[in-house]
Design an enzyme around this catalytic site. Structure first.
Site, PDB file in Angstrom:
ATOM      1  N   ASP A   1      51.786  34.449 -58.352  1.00 54.88           N
ATOM      2  CA  ASP A   1      50.397  34.322 -58.811  1.00 54.88           C
ATOM      3  C   ASP A   1      49.436  34.796 -57.719  1.00 54.88           C
ATOM      4  O   ASP A   1      48.217  34.829 -57.918  1.00 54.88           O
ATOM      5  CB  ASP A   1      50.085  32.895 -59.280  1.00 54.88           C
ATOM      6  CG  ASP A   1      50.293  31.857 -58.204  1.00 54.88           C
ATOM      7  OD1 ASP A   1      50.732  32.216 -57.093  1.00 54.88           O
ATOM      8  OD2 ASP A   1      50.009  30.670 -58.467  1.00 54.88           O
TER       9      ASP A   1
ATOM     10  N   GLU B   1      56.562  27.046 -47.936  1.00 49.10           N
ATOM     11  CA  GLU B   1      55.484  27.886 -47.423  1.00 49.10           C
ATOM     12  C   GLU B   1      54.752  27.185 -46.283  1.00 49.10           C
ATOM     13  O   GLU B   1      54.295  26.054 -46.414  1.00 49.10           O
ATOM     14  CB  GLU B   1      54.498  28.227 -48.563  1.00 49.10           C
ATOM     15  CG  GLU B   1      53.364  29.136 -48.095  1.00 49.10           C
ATOM     16  CD  GLU B   1      52.589  29.794 -49.236  1.00 49.10           C
ATOM     17  OE1 GLU B   1      52.999  29.691 -50.403  1.00 49.10           O
ATOM     18  OE2 GLU B   1      51.550  30.427 -48.933  1.00 49.10           O
TER      19      GLU B   1
ATOM     20  N   LYS C   1      58.949  29.941 -61.358  1.00 52.36           N
ATOM     21  CA  LYS C   1      58.685  29.121 -60.162  1.00 52.36           C
ATOM     22  C   LYS C   1      57.443  28.305 -60.432  1.00 52.36           C
ATOM     23  O   LYS C   1      56.505  28.782 -61.055  1.00 52.36           O
ATOM     24  CB  LYS C   1      58.489  30.020 -58.940  1.00 52.36           C
ATOM     25  CG  LYS C   1      58.017  29.272 -57.691  1.00 52.36           C
ATOM     26  CD  LYS C   1      58.190  30.095 -56.430  1.00 52.36           C
ATOM     27  CE  LYS C   1      57.047  31.013 -56.089  1.00 52.36           C
ATOM     28  NZ  LYS C   1      55.727  30.363 -55.923  1.00 52.36           N
TER      29      LYS C   1
ATOM     30  N   GLU D   1      54.813  25.077 -58.543  1.00 48.60           N
ATOM     31  CA  GLU D   1      54.471  24.394 -57.292  1.00 48.60           C
ATOM     32  C   GLU D   1      54.519  22.879 -57.465  1.00 48.60           C
ATOM     33  O   GLU D   1      54.066  22.355 -58.478  1.00 48.60           O
ATOM     34  CB  GLU D   1      53.059  24.823 -56.848  1.00 48.60           C
ATOM     35  CG  GLU D   1      52.968  26.298 -56.512  1.00 48.60           C
ATOM     36  CD  GLU D   1      51.585  26.705 -55.996  1.00 48.60           C
ATOM     37  OE1 GLU D   1      50.702  25.835 -55.832  1.00 48.60           O
ATOM     38  OE2 GLU D   1      51.389  27.918 -55.763  1.00 48.60           O
TER      39      GLU D   1
END
Ligand code: KIV
Length: 271
Positions: free
Chosen positions: A51, A189, A120, A122
């Site tokens: 994204d 991340e 995926k 988050e």
């Protein structure tokens, strides 16, 4: 009779084997047909239709504005350019957080309308029900912990996450929960390398890092950053393999000059 060359496709199982054999996993973002085709032919293991398209393709400041329809457009373009690598697509902000049914409906749209191989999303505990429901429907899921850009307004900054014990403990718990829920991998991340190492060693599934140090099972970078198309974004973790910004600027300036000076097209370049 012409012999059709067998292409060994990368699957989630391949990634698991790579972790078990100590072979590092390479992952890069892509958002269109032409770059996806180049990366696939170059031998990349995984393409992420991130994204981050919201930033690097559309010019938004955050990843929040990109829509499910726009992600589907990018992902279907990427799929048409790939034959070998695994293609993972980000569920965009607002397409899965309401409840697990919404997450499932968004996932179905991605899988049906793009031909991608996995999604995926988050978060950890907060999205666990959705993760389980998507996996129960037969779709591989990749988790994403640490700096999760869809929550940027909660964090307030893009600085390194999980430096404090409480946040690091939650991240470790979340990684375990995602593994137990059946995720095939996790992106970490921008967290300390020591924490990423601990998480990588504590789960069986592959852990892919971005700004999470060398102990992860693989690495992912945003294509515009690693190819040097962006000049403004220079975090410490980024290795720039090209300076495309300079090369493209020079090429376009040469073209402008040739057009203005009537040097292009030449006799040989016309019909
Ligand atoms: O959207 C994206 O590009 C990502 C990577 C930074 C992992 O999620």
């Amino acid at each position: 009779m012409p012999v059709k060359k067998e292409i060994k496709k990368i699957t989630t199982h391949t990634l698991q084997m790579m972790k078990e054999n100590g072979e590092k996993i390479s992952m890069i973002t892509a958002y269109d047909f032409s770059f996806a085709r180049l990366f696939d032919a170059a031998g990349i293991d995984v393409i992420l239709v991130g994204d981050s398209a919201s930033n690097v393709m559309a010019g938004h400041e955050t990843t929040l504005p990109i829509t499910l329809d726009q992600m589907i457009y990018h992902a279907s373009s990427v799929i048409r350019g790939t034959h070998r690598c695994l293609v993972v697509v980000d569920l965009p902000f607002g397409s899965y957080q309401s409840n697990s049914k919404e997450a499932l409906v968004s996932t179905f749209r991605i899988m049906k309308e793009t031909g991608a191989h996995a999604v995926k999303l988050e978060g950890g505990e907060e999205v666990l029900e959705s993760v389980k429901r998507i996996i129960a429907a037969g779709v591989p899921v990749m988790g994403h912990l640490g700096l999760t850009p869809q929550s940027i307004y909660k964090f307030g900054t893009y600085t390194v996450r999980a430096k404090e014990e409480a946040e690091a403990d939650k991240l470790k718990r979340d990684a375990k929960l995602l593994e137990e829920a059946g995720c095939f991998g996790i992106v970490l991340e921008k967290i300390p390398a020591t924490l990423a190492k601990e998480v990588t060693n504590s789960v069986r599934i592959p852990v892919i890092g971005i700004g999470a140090g060398k102990h992860c099972d693989g690495q992912v970078l945003v294509m515009h950053d690693m190819l040097g198309i962006n000049t403004e974004f220079k975090p410490r973790f980024l290795r720039q393999y090209l300076k495309l910004h300079e090369q493209i600027t020079k090429a376009v300036q040469s073209y402008i000059k040739d057009v203005k000076s009537k040097n292009f097209p030449s006799e040989q370049e016309q019909y």
